[in-house]
Design an enzyme around this catalytic site. Structure first.
Site, PDB file in Angstrom:
ATOM      1  N   SER A   1      11.515   9.790  -1.326  1.00 58.28           N
ATOM      2  CA  SER A   1      10.242  10.427  -1.682  1.00 58.28           C
ATOM      3  C   SER A   1       9.494  10.815  -0.417  1.00 58.28           C
ATOM      4  CB  SER A   1       9.380   9.466  -2.503  1.00 58.28           C
ATOM      5  OG  SER A   1       8.075   9.994  -2.694  1.00 58.28           O
TER       6      SER A   1
ATOM      7  N   TYR B   1       5.168   1.613  -3.705  1.00 55.30           N
ATOM      8  CA  TYR B   1       6.220   2.584  -4.011  1.00 55.30           C
ATOM      9  C   TYR B   1       6.686   3.267  -2.729  1.00 55.30           C
ATOM     10  CZ  TYR B   1       8.399   6.811  -5.961  1.00 55.30           C
ATOM     11  OH  TYR B   1       9.267   7.830  -6.263  1.00 55.30           O
TER      12      TYR B   1
END
Length: 250
Positions: free
Chosen positions: A145, A159
Site C-alpha cells: 500500500s 495498517y
C-alpha cells in the site's frame, strides 16, 4: 506447448482481488479465488469467469490461520495443480484510529492477516514453485500500500506498519528465491475506489482526499490489476524485488 499458469489470489471476491482474478482469467490463467466470508461474491466471480470460458474455483480460508492456509494449498494441488502465481492481496483494515485508541487484540488480528498470512502463503507457494523442490518456477506479487510510504497518520498507522513489513518481506524474499526460478515483486496502491474504506469507517474517503492527489482523482481496481498481471507475466521476466506505486502521483 507452454504450460498453463495457475494463480491464487487471496481476498479475491471483491475490489482489487476481483479485478485481478477476472483479468488473469481473461489472459488464460486458471484462477483460485480465496475468500474469508464473502462466499456469494466469490462464487459470482467464479461464475463470471466460467461464462467466459475460463477456469476458476473459490476456496474459503482465513489466512490468519496457518492450518487453513495449508489446507487451501492442498485443495488447489488436487483440483488445479501446483500454483505458478500468487497474489497476496487479502488484508484487514479496522476503523480509523489514532495511537491512543489502538489495542493489542486489534494489532494481533491485523498483523496475523496482513503480515503472517502473506508470509505463510508465500511459504506454501515457494514449496511448489521452487526448482529446488522440482517446481517450474513462478511469480509472487504482494499487494502492499502507499500507506507503507506515507504512514497514514491519524487514521491507519497500524495498517501502514503492516504494509511496511510487507515491503521489507518482498525485498528479502526476492533475493532468497531469485536463483530457484521465483520472482517476487509488490504493488503499492493508494486511494483506490474499493469497499475497504467502509471498513475504516469512511466509505467516501477517496472523495475527501482526491483533490490532494497530483492526478486529482481516485484509482480503479482494474488499474492495479493491470500492474499485477504484468508482474506475473513473462514480460516482467527480469523484474524482481521491485515495487510499482499506483497512487495518482502521491
Amino acid at each position: 506447448m507452454a504450460q498453463q499458469n495457475i494463480t491464487l489470489i487471496t481476498g479475491g471476491s471483491r475490489g482489487i482481488g476481483k479485478a485481478t482474478a477476472l483479468l488473469l482469467a481473461e489472459r488464460g490463467h486458471k484462477v483460485c479465488i480465496n475468500y474469508r466470508q464473502r462466499e456469494d461474491e466469490a462464487l459470482a466471480v467464479v461464475e463470471a469467469i466460467r461464462r467466459q470460458g475460463g477456469c476458476a474455483l473459490a476456496i474459503a480460508a482465513d489466512i490468519s490461520d496457518e492450518q487453513q492456509i495449508i489446507e487451501m494449498f492442498s485443495e488447489i494441488d488436487q483440483r488445479l495443480g501446483p500454483i505458478t502465481g500468487l497474489v497476496n492481496n487479502a488484508a484487514r483494515l479496522f476503523i480509523q484510529s489514532r495511537i491512543e485508541q489502538l489495542s493489542a487484540p486489534r494489532l494481533e488480528q491485523l498483523f496475523a492477516a496482513n503480515i503472517s498470512g502473506s508470509i505463510l502463503c508465500a511459504r506454501e507457494a515457494v514449496k511448489r514453485m521452487s526448482t529446488q523442490h522440482q517446481g517450474r518456477g513462478g511469480a509472487i506479487v504482494n499487494v502492499s500500500s502507499a500507506a507503507a510510504r506515507l504512514g497514514s497518520a491519524f487514521e491507519y498507522t497500524d495498517y501502514a506498519a503492516s504494509k511496511g513489513a510487507i515491503d521489507t518481506f518482498t525485498r528479502g524474499l526476492s533475493v532468497e528465491v531469485a536463483a530457484v526460478g521465483i520472482r517476487v515483486n509488490a504493488v503499492r496502491p493508494g486511494f483506490i475506489y474499493t469497499d475497504m474504506h467502509a471498513e475504516g469507517g469512511e466509505a467516501d474517503r477517496i472523495e475527501r482526499v482526491k483533490s490532494q492527489l497530483p492526478m486529482a482523482r481516485g484509482g480503479q481496481p482494474i488499474e492495479v490489476a493491470y500492474a499485477i498481471a504484468w508482474l506475473l507475466s513473462e514480460e516482467a521476466s527480469y523484474v524482481t524485488g521491485s515495487f510499482i506505486d499506483l497512487a495518482g502521483g502521491k
